[in-house]
Design a protein around this motif. Structure first.
Motif, mmCIF file in Angstrom:
data_model
loop_
_atom_site.group_PDB
_atom_site.id
_atom_site.type_symbol
_atom_site.label_atom_id
_atom_site.label_comp_id
_atom_site.label_asym_id
_atom_site.label_seq_id
_atom_site.Cartn_x
_atom_site.Cartn_y
_atom_site.Cartn_z
ATOM 1 N N TYR A 43 0.801 -1.226 0.000
ATOM 2 C CA TYR A 43 0.000 0.000 0.000
ATOM 3 C C TYR A 43 0.834 1.278 0.000
ATOM 4 C CZ TYR A 43 -3.449 -3.475 1.359
ATOM 5 O OH TYR A 43 -4.247 -4.582 1.403
ATOM 6 N N GLY A 44 2.144 1.173 0.180
ATOM 7 C CA GLY A 44 3.001 2.339 0.104
ATOM 8 C C GLY A 44 2.951 3.201 1.350
ATOM 9 N N SER A 45 3.353 4.482 1.198
ATOM 10 C CA SER A 45 3.605 5.330 2.363
ATOM 11 C C SER A 45 3.050 6.737 2.231
ATOM 12 C CB SER A 45 5.122 5.405 2.607
ATOM 13 O OG SER A 45 5.670 4.129 2.798
ATOM 14 N N TYR A 46 2.032 6.933 1.410
ATOM 15 C CA TYR A 46 1.399 8.248 1.400
ATOM 16 C C TYR A 46 0.769 8.510 2.770
ATOM 17 C CZ TYR A 46 1.847 9.823 -3.422
ATOM 18 O OH TYR A 46 2.356 10.296 -4.614
ATOM 19 N N PRO A 47 0.787 9.755 3.238
ATOM 20 C CA PRO A 47 0.272 10.047 4.588
ATOM 21 C C PRO A 47 -1.124 9.498 4.855
ATOM 22 C CG PRO A 47 1.410 11.960 3.726
ATOM 23 C CD PRO A 47 1.373 10.961 2.610
ATOM 24 N N ALA A 96 -1.455 0.211 -7.478
ATOM 25 C CA ALA A 96 -2.752 0.720 -7.918
ATOM 26 C C ALA A 96 -2.813 0.810 -9.435
ATOM 27 C CB ALA A 96 -3.020 2.084 -7.291
ATOM 28 N N ILE A 97 -1.707 1.150 -10.057
ATOM 29 C CA ILE A 97 -1.666 1.277 -11.517
ATOM 30 C C ILE A 97 -1.930 -0.067 -12.188
ATOM 31 C CG2 ILE A 97 -0.037 1.641 -13.434
ATOM 32 C CD1 ILE A 97 1.007 4.059 -11.790
ATOM 33 N N ILE A 98 -1.435 -1.159 -11.590
ATOM 34 C CA ILE A 98 -1.662 -2.485 -12.176
ATOM 35 C C ILE A 98 -2.775 -3.240 -11.450
ATOM 36 C CG2 ILE A 98 0.687 -2.697 -13.057
ATOM 37 C CD1 ILE A 98 1.368 -4.450 -10.645
ATOM 38 N N SER A 99 -3.452 -2.566 -10.509
ATOM 39 C CA SER A 99 -4.594 -3.136 -9.772
ATOM 40 C C SER A 99 -4.254 -4.469 -9.112
ATOM 41 C CB SER A 99 -5.799 -3.311 -10.709
ATOM 42 O OG SER A 99 -6.219 -2.064 -11.216
ATOM 43 N N GLN A 100 -3.134 -4.491 -8.399
ATOM 44 C CA GLN A 100 -2.720 -5.689 -7.667
ATOM 45 C C GLN A 100 -2.452 -5.338 -6.210
ATOM 46 O OE1 GLN A 100 0.334 -8.206 -9.262
ATOM 47 N NE2 GLN A 100 -0.458 -8.129 -11.350
ATOM 48 N N LEU A 144 5.999 0.079 -17.328
ATOM 49 C CA LEU A 144 7.119 0.328 -16.421
ATOM 50 C C LEU A 144 6.928 -0.427 -15.103
ATOM 51 C CD1 LEU A 144 7.638 4.167 -16.955
ATOM 52 C CD2 LEU A 144 9.075 2.312 -17.814
ATOM 53 N N ALA A 145 5.681 -0.552 -14.641
ATOM 54 C CA ALA A 145 5.401 -1.232 -13.376
ATOM 55 C C ALA A 145 5.809 -2.699 -13.438
ATOM 56 C CB ALA A 145 3.918 -1.119 -13.033
#
Length: 392
Positions: free
Chosen positions: A173-177, A290-294, A223-224
């Protein structure tokens, strides 16, 4: 040490945790210079600016570039009106400054004409804002980039055991606030999809007059799936049915809008070394997924090695940026497929790092690397020691 206490301060805003950032505005402010704060949308630039202003002792004025009145005032380049606007203030802060035409000239008027004035300008569109301020503010600005939340920032709240427990979430899910402060996984996915659908291309579409985001999204998908691999621009052009020049232009825009980052090959012109192609990483794992919906769990995925490599590269990038690292970074690969994932070169020394998600033991540097760079340091980064690599 008050500075260290401030670094690790934890705040609670509207019931959610807000972790103080290592991107410190007060340390970079200078009299008669503009501090330019770049960063992707939704990484917390406005929050960082507003929190700084709450604690500063400077008499300040805060405005937004979205304000039509401010746009007209600054775009006018009218000395008397701009100076009257700033009269009596020690600090002028302009959020979303990229919305103002000729913002660089207006800021130049402020810092040239008002002794001791300090100025902060934030913007999500680095390519637009930098083109507007570059020449007018030559020698009159400092720049900072704010990234999604770094592991070194989270280390102020969580210990190493807790960070390792949350590793899978960071990989997926990454690290956006907003993602960090959201507990429910379904909500994280919703926020990431909204980020990609509504925000990630906004600056490019607005400022570069690209008709639609489908081609950009298709490029990002390609690229993903190639994270960690060298990318052929000709191959991308063929798959997208566009020319190579357009691919190069779009990749440059994606880099300047803080979506991806390139890494070039290391070479001392040895016969076997490859250095013509770049690798591309996403500045956030969650955006990539999210770009590759996985959003599947790590143990069910066939791309965990790519997630791991992307995560480590970006966290090291954040660490180096916030700690003022001034060396060069590369990857290394030969034509017979010997490779090292990541290399730093500084102070006349080479440091090589290999990323391994698996628990393989006794991994050594490739023979060609050792032969040609015998004095280089070599380390393997695993799930056991990765925090030492990304948290100073």
């Amino acid at each position: 040490n008050l500075t260290n206490l401030w670094n690790c301060a934890i705040f609670f805003v509207e019931g959610r945790i807000m972790i103080n950032r290592f991107c410190h505005l007060e340390e970079r402010l200078r009299d008669n210079k503009v501090l330019v704060l770049y960063g992707a949308r939704r990484v917390g630039k406005t929050t960082l600016l507003e929190d700084f202003l709450k604690h500063t002792k400077l008499k300040y004025k805060l405005d937004s570039g979205d304000n039509i009145r401010i746009q007209e005032l600054f775009n006018s380049q009218d000395f008397s009106k701009i100076l009257e606007y700033a009269q009596g203030y020690e600090l002028i802060a302009i959020d979303e400054a990229q919305q103002i035409q000729n913002i660089g000239m207006a800021l130049k008027i402020l810092v040239d004409q008002i002794p001791g004035i300090k100025v902060i300008a934030t913007g999500s569109s680095s390519f637009e804002l930098s083109s507007q301020i570059g020449e007018p503010l030559t020698g009159r600005k400092n720049t900072l980039v704010l990234y999604p939340i770094a592991q070194m920032e989270l280390a102020c709240k969580y210990n190493n055991y807790e960070l390792k427990e949350k590793l899978e979430d960071f990989l997926i899910y990454g690290s956006y606030p907003e993602i960090i402060t959201t507990e429910l996984k379904e909500e994280k996915i919703t926020l990431l999809r909204e980020l990609v659908d509504s925000y990630i291309f906004r600056d490019i579409l607005m400022l570069e007059k690209i008709k639609g985001s489908k081609l950009l999204l298709d490029l990002l998908k390609l690229l993903a799936f190639q994270v960690g691999n060298e990318v052929s621009l000709n191959e991308l052009a063929n798959k997208l049915s566009i020319d190579v020049k357009t691919v190069k232009r779009y990749i440059e825009l994606l880099e300047k809008s803080f979506i991806i980052c390139s890494l070039s090959g290391f070479s001392r012109n040895l016969r076997k070394e490859m250095s013509q192609k770049n690798k591309y990483y996403f500045l956030d794992n969650g955006v990539r997924n999210a770009i590759i919906s996985q959003f599947n769990k790590v143990d069910t995925r066939n791309d965990v090695g790519q997630l791991w490599e992307n995560f480590l590269f970006v966290e090291r990038l954040k660490r180096n940026a916030y700690k003022n690292f001034y060396g060069n970074i590369y990857f290394w690969r030969t034509y017979d497929q010997k490779e090292i994932d990541y290399i730093e070169e500084y102070d006349n020394q080479i440091y090589a790092f290999e990323y391994k998600w698996s628990d393989k033991k006794n991994i050594i540097a490739p023979k060609d690397w050792v032969k040609n760079y015998p004095k280089a340091d070599f380390k393997v980064i695993t799930r056991e020691n990765y925090l030492d690599f990304i948290i100073p």
